[in-house]
Design a protein around this motif. Structure first.
Motif, PDB file in Angstrom:
ATOM      1  N   GLY A 114       0.807  -1.205   0.000  1.00 21.26           N
ATOM      2  CA  GLY A 114       0.000   0.000   0.000  1.00 21.26           C
ATOM      3  C   GLY A 114       0.840   1.254   0.000  1.00 21.26           C
ATOM      4  O   GLY A 114       2.053   1.239  -0.254  1.00 21.26           O
ATOM      5  N   GLY A 115       0.190   2.387   0.268  1.00 19.46           N
ATOM      6  CA  GLY A 115       0.897   3.658   0.303  1.00 19.46           C
ATOM      7  C   GLY A 115       1.733   3.802   1.554  1.00 19.46           C
ATOM      8  O   GLY A 115       1.676   2.971   2.476  1.00 19.46           O
ATOM      9  N   TYR A 116       2.535   4.856   1.604  1.00 22.62           N
ATOM     10  CA  TYR A 116       3.397   5.089   2.757  1.00 22.62           C
ATOM     11  C   TYR A 116       2.584   5.636   3.924  1.00 22.62           C
ATOM     12  O   TYR A 116       1.490   6.201   3.744  1.00 22.62           O
ATOM     13  CB  TYR A 116       4.529   6.033   2.382  1.00 22.62           C
ATOM     14  N   ARG A 117       3.142   5.507   5.121  1.00 22.65           N
ATOM     15  CA  ARG A 117       2.367   5.801   6.325  1.00 22.65           C
ATOM     16  C   ARG A 117       2.161   7.294   6.548  1.00 22.65           C
ATOM     17  O   ARG A 117       1.139   7.695   7.074  1.00 22.65           O
ATOM     18  CB  ARG A 117       3.065   5.190   7.539  1.00 22.65           C
ATOM     19  N   SER A 118       3.135   8.083   6.197  1.00 20.32           N
ATOM     20  CA  SER A 118       3.055   9.514   6.486  1.00 20.32           C
ATOM     21  C   SER A 118       3.629  10.306   5.327  1.00 20.32           C
ATOM     22  O   SER A 118       4.291   9.768   4.435  1.00 20.32           O
ATOM     23  CB  SER A 118       3.822   9.836   7.780  1.00 20.32           C
ATOM     24  N   ALA A 119       3.368  11.613   5.354  1.00 17.12           N
ATOM     25  CA  ALA A 119       3.897  12.490   4.305  1.00 17.12           C
ATOM     26  C   ALA A 119       5.418  12.592   4.395  1.00 17.12           C
ATOM     27  O   ALA A 119       6.092  12.747   3.364  1.00 17.12           O
ATOM     28  CB  ALA A 119       3.263  13.878   4.428  1.00 17.12           C
ATOM     29  N   GLU A 120       5.976  12.526   5.625  1.00 19.65           N
ATOM     30  CA  GLU A 120       7.431  12.578   5.765  1.00 19.65           C
ATOM     31  C   GLU A 120       8.083  11.369   5.111  1.00 19.65           C
ATOM     32  O   GLU A 120       9.105  11.499   4.422  1.00 19.65           O
ATOM     33  CB  GLU A 120       7.807  12.641   7.248  1.00 19.65           C
ATOM     34  N   GLU A 121       7.514  10.170   5.325  1.00 16.29           N
ATOM     35  CA  GLU A 121       8.068   8.982   4.696  1.00 16.29           C
ATOM     36  C   GLU A 121       7.913   9.044   3.179  1.00 16.29           C
ATOM     37  O   GLU A 121       8.798   8.623   2.432  1.00 16.29           O
ATOM     38  CB  GLU A 121       7.382   7.734   5.250  1.00 16.29           C
ATOM     39  N   TRP A 122       6.791   9.575   2.718  1.00 16.65           N
ATOM     40  CA  TRP A 122       6.571   9.728   1.269  1.00 16.65           C
ATOM     41  C   TRP A 122       7.645  10.621   0.658  1.00 16.65           C
ATOM     42  O   TRP A 122       8.198  10.325  -0.396  1.00 16.65           O
ATOM     43  CB  TRP A 122       5.178  10.311   1.041  1.00 16.65           C
ATOM     44  N   PHE A 123       7.971  11.727   1.333  1.00 18.13           N
ATOM     45  CA  PHE A 123       8.992  12.639   0.811  1.00 18.13           C
ATOM     46  C   PHE A 123      10.371  11.987   0.836  1.00 18.13           C
ATOM     47  O   PHE A 123      11.162  12.138  -0.104  1.00 18.13           O
ATOM     48  CB  PHE A 123       9.004  13.922   1.645  1.00 18.13           C
ATOM     49  N   ALA A 124      10.675  11.244   1.917  1.00 17.66           N
ATOM     50  CA  ALA A 124      11.980  10.561   1.994  1.00 17.66           C
ATOM     51  C   ALA A 124      12.121   9.521   0.886  1.00 17.66           C
ATOM     52  O   ALA A 124      13.209   9.344   0.313  1.00 17.66           O
ATOM     53  CB  ALA A 124      12.157   9.921   3.365  1.00 17.66           C
TER      54      ALA A 124
END
Length: 479
Positions: A74-84
């Motif tokens: 699925g998608g990443y857990r948070s916006a910070e992880e998405w950016f990383a």
């Protein structure tokens, strides 16, 4: 370096002018083998990067917090992880572009002497080495002699010849022919060698003038020189599966530090006590190989003593160890990365062929889970607790024999029992106690009454239903 481009032949002609054609072929063959190994590793790294990029790209395309399925993440857990992960995606893409450019041009990066020893140069204090000691090891790793065997030649190798009595002689190049102490430009060493491991096989080959390759290298720590002999193993002979299953098998579960094995008869029942073959994969490559070989030889001797085949999982973790695949499960990634799957599989096939033991590869799906669920508790006694790995060995052996792993499948959900009918994997109609109540299963349940309890737990007719059970209805119609 690619032989298709003619570079190999050009290098061989250049070296031949300074030494001899025999040594030129040996030197160029050794360098090409090292280049080919690096080439295969480069291709595997490219495939790993492509898999990681595809996984990150898919997860970035999903909304943050989106759930995945069993086959797709699925998608990443948070916006910070998405950016990383967006930054990591660019890093992996840059690495992939550089590797693809090198692969197209045939360029590989090889460190003669070993990359580990090269990195040790920058950490001498941690390795407890001085600069002179490191330099001695570095030179020793880069200084060796090796030559491939030649069938039909005397004792199977004309360049490095070893007699059955252990006498070693080397064919000197033309520039060093004045140093020969024997006829035909050969130099005979004063020390004799012996091969404790597979010495009888080696002696049979050299007496029959069959090809044997040798490698002479130095061990700086022990201050000794060693000779390694190797030869090609004949193709593995296939055996009909029916004949393999006739006498039973030995199920083997592969783990990071041991092999769990259990003997099963032809009916899939465990016989005797389970066996455990430990190995330690820390230290040098030679130590790890010796540990794996020692564990396998004990397993194979046990199988040969009882005239049984070995059933083992067909595991492959080459593309399953990346963090893009398993995310934050670091302990699990470290576990599967430490399992010697490819090394163990290659050595097992070769050693089993020499000893005449048959190996059966089975599908590894759910063997550990179903083995612990259906076989760990029934096989556990007060004197002998059964581990999860030993139960998995039973599951692997049953799958190789063609028997189902699960002793009883789970019933359908309560609100769907009338729709789905009975269990999909069911005993034969004439089997005794086929319609008896199921034993109580351990663990929490959502129903108010525990399984196997209640006034009418075993009587399907007494349930609050408008019709009789399907099994009883069919029985009445048959009468």
């Amino acid at each position: 370096m690619d032989p298709a481009t003619g570079q190999w032949a050009d290098r061989k002609r250049t070296i031949t002018a300074e030494s001899s054609s025999r040594w030129a072929g040996s030197i160029t063959k050794a360098t090409h083998d090292q280049w080919a190994l690096a080439r295969r590793s480069q291709f595997a790294h490219i495939r790993s990067l492509e898999s990681g990029i595809a996984t990150i790209t898919h997860r970035l395309s999903l909304p943050v917090g989106a759930k995945g399925s069993k086959k797709t993440p699925g998608g990443y857990r948070s916006a910070e992880e998405w950016f990383a992960k967006t930054r990591r995606l660019r890093l992996l893409q840059d690495r992939l572009q550089r590797l693809q450019a090198d692969y197209r041009t045939g360029r590989v990066r090889v460190v003669r002497g070993g990359k580990r020893l090269l990195r040790t140069r920058h950490n001498l204090e941690a390795a407890e080495l001085t600069s002179a000691e490191w330099r001695e090891r570095w030179r020793a790793e880069r200084r060796f002699l090796q030559a491939d065997g030649e069938s039909g030649k005397r004792y199977g190798n004309e360049t490095i010849r070893i007699t059955p009595e252990g006498e070693v002689s080397i064919k000197l190049p033309a520039s060093l022919a004045h140093l020969a102490n024997a006829g035909h430009g050969r130099y005979v060493l004063g020390a004799r060698v012996s091969f404790p491991h597979r010495g009888d096989q080696w002696r049979d080959r050299v007496q029959a003038n069959r090809a044997v390759a040798y490698r002479i290298h130095e061990d700086v720590e022990r201050h000794r020189w060693y000779v390694t002999a190797s030869w090609t193993i004949p193709p593995v002979r296939t055996v009909p599966l029916e004949s393999v299953r006739a006498g039973g098998v030995i199920g083997v579960d592969t783990n990071a530090d041991h092999l769990a094995a259990w003997r099963l008869d032809a009916h899939g029942n465990p016989v005797g006590a389970p066996r455990r073959f430990d190995y330690d994969l820390t230290g040098t490559t030679a130590h790890r190989d010796a540990q794996v070989r020692h564990a396998l030889i004990r397993l194979l001797r046990w199988a040969r003593r009882h005239h049984l085949a070995i059933a083992i999982e067909d595991l492959d973790f080459t593309t399953e160890t990346t963090r893009e695949k398993h995310g934050r499960r670091r302990r699990f990634r470290k576990l599967i990365s430490g399992m010697p799957v490819s090394r163990l599989r290659g050595r097992l096939v070769g050693m089993a062929a020499d000893l005449g033991v048959t190996v059966v590869a089975v599908d590894p799906a759910y063997t550990s889970k179903w083995g612990a669920q259906h076989w760990r508790h029934p096989l556990t006694t007060t004197q002998r607790p059964v581990t999860r790995h030993e139960a998995a060995a039973v599951a692997i052996g049953r799958r190789a024999l063609g028997h189902p792993i699960r002793r009883r499948t789970a019933p359908p959900p309560a609100h769907q029992s009338d729709e789905q009918g009975h269990r999909t994997v069911q005993a034969a109609p004439g089997a005794p106690e086929r319609e008896e109540p199921r034993p109580r299963a351990l663990g929490p349940r959502t129903r108010s009454a525990p399984p196997g309890h209640g006034a009418n737990a075993g009587d399907q007719d007494a349930q609050h239903r408008s019709e009789r059970p399907a099994e009883h209805a069919q029985l009445m119609l048959s009468l």
